[in-house]
Design a protein around this motif. Structure first.
Motif, PDB file in Angstrom:
ATOM      1  N   TYR A 320       0.858  -1.189   0.000  1.00  0.00           N
ATOM      2  CA  TYR A 320       0.000   0.000   0.000  1.00  0.00           C
ATOM      3  C   TYR A 320       0.894   1.238   0.000  1.00  0.00           C
ATOM      4  CZ  TYR A 320      -3.323   3.586   0.877  1.00  0.00           C
ATOM      5  OH  TYR A 320      -4.062   4.736   0.730  1.00  0.00           O
ATOM      6  N   TYR A 344      -2.765  -0.625  -5.948  1.00  0.00           N
ATOM      7  CA  TYR A 344      -4.060  -0.255  -5.364  1.00  0.00           C
ATOM      8  C   TYR A 344      -4.159   1.259  -5.275  1.00  0.00           C
ATOM      9  CZ  TYR A 344      -7.854   0.582  -2.120  1.00  0.00           C
ATOM     10  OH  TYR A 344      -9.009   1.055  -1.540  1.00  0.00           O
ATOM     11  N   PRO A 348      -6.826   3.228   2.288  1.00  0.00           N
ATOM     12  CA  PRO A 348      -6.463   1.929   2.880  1.00  0.00           C
ATOM     13  C   PRO A 348      -7.601   1.330   3.702  1.00  0.00           C
ATOM     14  CG  PRO A 348      -5.408   3.737   4.067  1.00  0.00           C
ATOM     15  CD  PRO A 348      -6.035   4.334   2.847  1.00  0.00           C
ATOM     16  N   GLN A 356      -7.594  -3.684   3.068  1.00  0.00           N
ATOM     17  CA  GLN A 356      -6.363  -4.146   2.422  1.00  0.00           C
ATOM     18  C   GLN A 356      -6.263  -5.670   2.409  1.00  0.00           C
ATOM     19  OE1 GLN A 356      -2.605  -2.204   3.287  1.00  0.00           O
ATOM     20  NE2 GLN A 356      -3.666  -0.349   3.933  1.00  0.00           N
ATOM     21  N   THR A 370       2.577  -3.197   3.901  1.00  0.00           N
ATOM     22  CA  THR A 370       1.721  -2.138   4.422  1.00  0.00           C
ATOM     23  C   THR A 370       2.510  -1.337   5.447  1.00  0.00           C
ATOM     24  OG1 THR A 370      -0.474  -1.674   5.341  1.00  0.00           O
ATOM     25  CG2 THR A 370       0.707  -3.566   6.265  1.00  0.00           C
ATOM     26  N   TYR A 374      -1.083   0.826   9.850  1.00  0.00           N
ATOM     27  CA  TYR A 374      -2.266   0.093   9.394  1.00  0.00           C
ATOM     28  C   TYR A 374      -2.448  -1.187  10.213  1.00  0.00           C
ATOM     29  CZ  TYR A 374      -5.580  -2.505   6.544  1.00  0.00           C
ATOM     30  OH  TYR A 374      -6.669  -3.221   6.134  1.00  0.00           O
TER      31      TYR A 374
END
Length: 664
Positions: A320, A344, A348, A356, A370, A374
């Motif tokens: 991400y 993507y 998120p 995700q 990530t 997150y």
């Protein structure tokens, strides 16, 4: 965390995994061909890679079959830092290697890119189609007069067109630079005006959090304020017509009879020819414009992705990121190892915090990248990835952006898979890579990065330049890395570059992080050394305090600052952004202090706990500590921070006002 505090690893690769890892095969091959140690595992391989630096990088180039169109005279010319000369005499092209899989008839129709937006429906772009688009666009750039060394810019989200534009730019030998479309005009101009681009690729807007965000006015301002532009290419993400004077994406990638004959033309450039310009966060001034080379990035990313991340043709690589962060460039380099790259574009956490993981399931990602933030948000939101999604293809979860707290390791182990390789990695935009992180053949210890990376003589030094083990010190790298900047843009005498990394220890890269190297070779990151807390002569990392405090469900986020007072005292406030419905009463204050005292030490307990409306971040999501410290010292807001580098400037006014009231 050292082995004494945490003797048992959270995860250990089984013998089959170790035997099948590409780094294991590389070591056996390098032992036969280049004199690497056949025994001793990763520790022996790493020692050899830094002791025999030139031989190691020659082995990397051979193992990954780097195509030098003219041979190199030697691996390292001048090896002093800054200014090390890598592979002098060699010529090559980064984009040629990124698209090499398209030459394989067995794989040409496989997916090079999988694009996902907030609908979570993947769209595949094959290797053949990606190469065709890159060839057509490179021919168009040449027709527009773009030459090697010219700068080409992108104001783009994480979409396939951005990858195509980067690769076409590199194919021509021009220099790529990009910003995400959530950057405002001032932030973009602070970056692009430094490098004077001749082409701008731009969208009309983007979608985020279920909403459309129009950027036509911002694009118009960029066009007005970038006088060097010869062409603007419009990508109608929201479906609008190209503005007057702009070229349409479909037209510049359609190709002509001449451009579609055979493969793209890849300009063969010197090893140290600029590939792209990345930018520092720029919180205290203009962002540093960091220039990295075609050859340096090619070699470093082959090593990092093909050995450390263990990526190959059967993998799908998701991280991400936005185009304004170095992880996007790193993600695109997944193409080098023949890997399918997952792009993507969106929030998120849309439509929910677990989004995700849904993308990982839909794209069958094998490496899931990530942020630590997150992971911790998922933990707080009681997300259950493995219960709710088929994540059987995910073999590694990697995190960066900030240190992954111990609770994050445990949560991933419990909620994703017990047999999960968790790779907390740390590096920087400065090298567009990692100093320490993923090693598929080593155990994972809670709260620790597995090891220093190959070819990286990572050490922890005390203030006198003495290496220390098991103690907190400055992160230094004592040998050159190919992806270190070749220079900063508009830094003709190199003084800004030298001051950034080589002022404290001449000839040695000092990165600005506090780390501990453990007795078993792993690495613990404690936070930035320029914002280190220093109480009663004891240095403490802010990351340790965040990890402890943010375990409490009432705390959404926190910020700790250490302030040297004019009278010789030391004031250490803890600012807390509370979760909805929470109140900073005496009970919560007591629990915060007790948590810090028990989990860290009495020295870590703040002098005051202050509720704030929010914690300010850089545009790439990192907490802003140094500018807040400057504000609390009485520096005016305009001088303490570059306003274009902050996600919410209004939040900083709180700290400015607090400084005023403290003076009264």
């Amino acid at each position: 965390m050292t082995s004494a505090a945490n003797p048992a690893p959270l995860w250990q690769p089984d013998p089959d995994r170790i035997a099948g890892a590409r780094i294991t095969r590389f070591q056996a091959w390098a032992a036969e061909r280049h004199g690497a140690p056949a025994e001793g595992g990763y520790a022996a391989l790493h020692r050899w890679s830094v002791d025999e630096l030139e031989t190691f990088w020659q082995a990397v180039a051979d193992w990954f079959d780097v195509r030098f169109s003219t041979p190199y005279e030697r691996v390292l010319g001048d090896r002093s830092m800054p200014g090390a000369q890598w592979f002098p005499g060699a010529t090559l092209n980064y984009a040629e290697h990124a698209l090499r899989t398209a030459e394989d008839p067995a794989r040409a129709d496989d997916a090079a890119l999988l694009y996902v937006d907030e609908t979570h429906e993947p769209t595949a772009i094959s290797w053949t189609e990606l190469r065709r688009q890159v060839g057509a666009l490179a021919a168009e750039l040449r027709a527009l007069g773009v030459r090697p060394g010219d700068r080409v810019s992108g104001y783009l989200p994480n979409i396939p067109q951005a990858v195509t534009a980067l690769l076409a730019t590199a194919a021509v030998g021009a220099v790529w630079t990009s910003c995400a479309p959530d950057f405002g005009a001032r932030s973009v101009l602070d970056r692009f005006q430094q490098v004077e681009p001749v082409v701008l690729f731009t969208v009309d807007g983007y979608r985020y959090g279920g909403k459309q965000h129009d950027r036509t006015e911002t694009v118009a301002e960029l066009r007005r304020e970038l006088p060097t532009l010869r062409a603007v290419v419009h990508i109608p993400l929201l479906g609008t017509e190209a503005p007057e004077g702009a070229l349409d994406w479909s037209a510049v990638t359609a190709g002509t009879a001449s451009s579609n004959e055979g493969p793209p033309v890849f300009e063969q450039v010197p090893f140290d020819h600029p590939l792209w310009v990345l930018y520092s966060s720029g919180t205290t001034g203009l962002p540093k414009a960091i220039v990295q080379s075609q050859g340096g990035i090619l070699l470093e990313h082959f090593k990092q992705l093909g050995l450390h991340c263990d990526l190959g043709p059967e993998d799908r690589f998701f991280w991400y990121t936005s185009t304004g962060w170095m992880m996007w460039n790193f993600l695109v380099s997944g193409l080098l190892t023949g890997t399918t790259v997952v792009l993507y574009d969106g929030s998120p956490g849309h439509p929910d915090t677990g989004a995700q993981w849904r993308i990982a399931e839909r794209t069958r990602a094998t490496l899931f990248g990530t942020s630590a933030a997150y992971v911790m948000a998922c933990r707080k939101a009681d997300v259950h990835p493995a219960r709710d999604h088929d994540l059987s293809r995910v073999k590694c979860v990697a995190t960066t952006g900030s240190p992954l707290p111990p609770d994050g390791f445990r949560w991933l182990h419990d909620e994703v898979a017990e047999d999960l390789w968790i790779a907390s990695v740390s590096g920087g935009t400065d090298v567009c890579s990692c100093f320490a992180g993923a090693v598929p053949t080593l155990p994972v210890h809670i709260g620790e990065l597995q090891a220093a990376c190959l070819g990286t003589d990572l050490q922890s030094w005390d203030p006198h330049g003495k290496p220390v083990i098991g103690e907190v010190g400055e992160l230094v790298v004592t040998n050159p890395m190919p992806s270190m900047p070749i220079r900063f843009w508009n830094d003709p005498d190199g003084s800004r570059y030298r001051d950034s990394y080589f002022e404290m220890f001449p000839g040695v890269w000092r990165h600005g992080d506090w780390i501990t190297i453990t007795d078993h070779g792993s690495v613990v990151i404690h936070g930035r050394s320029d914002s280190t807390l220093n109480r009663q002569g004891v240095r403490m990392g802010s990351a340790d305090i965040y990890e402890a405090v943010e375990r409490l469900p009432e705390i959404k986020e926190s910020l700790v600052i250490g302030l040297e007072e004019p009278d010789g005292g030391y004031w250490m406030p803890l600012f807390v952004h509370l979760a909805d419905g929470a109140a900073l009463d005496d009970d919560l204050r007591s629990r915060i202090k007790r948590t810090i005292r028990e989990q860290l030490s009495p020295r870590h307990v703040p002098d005051e706990i202050i509720e704030v409306p929010g914690v300010p971040h850089t545009l790439t999501g990192k907490r802003i500590e140094v500018p807040v410290k400057r504000l609390l010292q009485g520096t005016a807001l305009a001088k303490a921070v570059n306003p274009g580098s902050v996600d919410n400037l209004e939040l900083l006014r709180f700290y400015e006002e607090l400084a005023r009231t403290r003076k009264q």
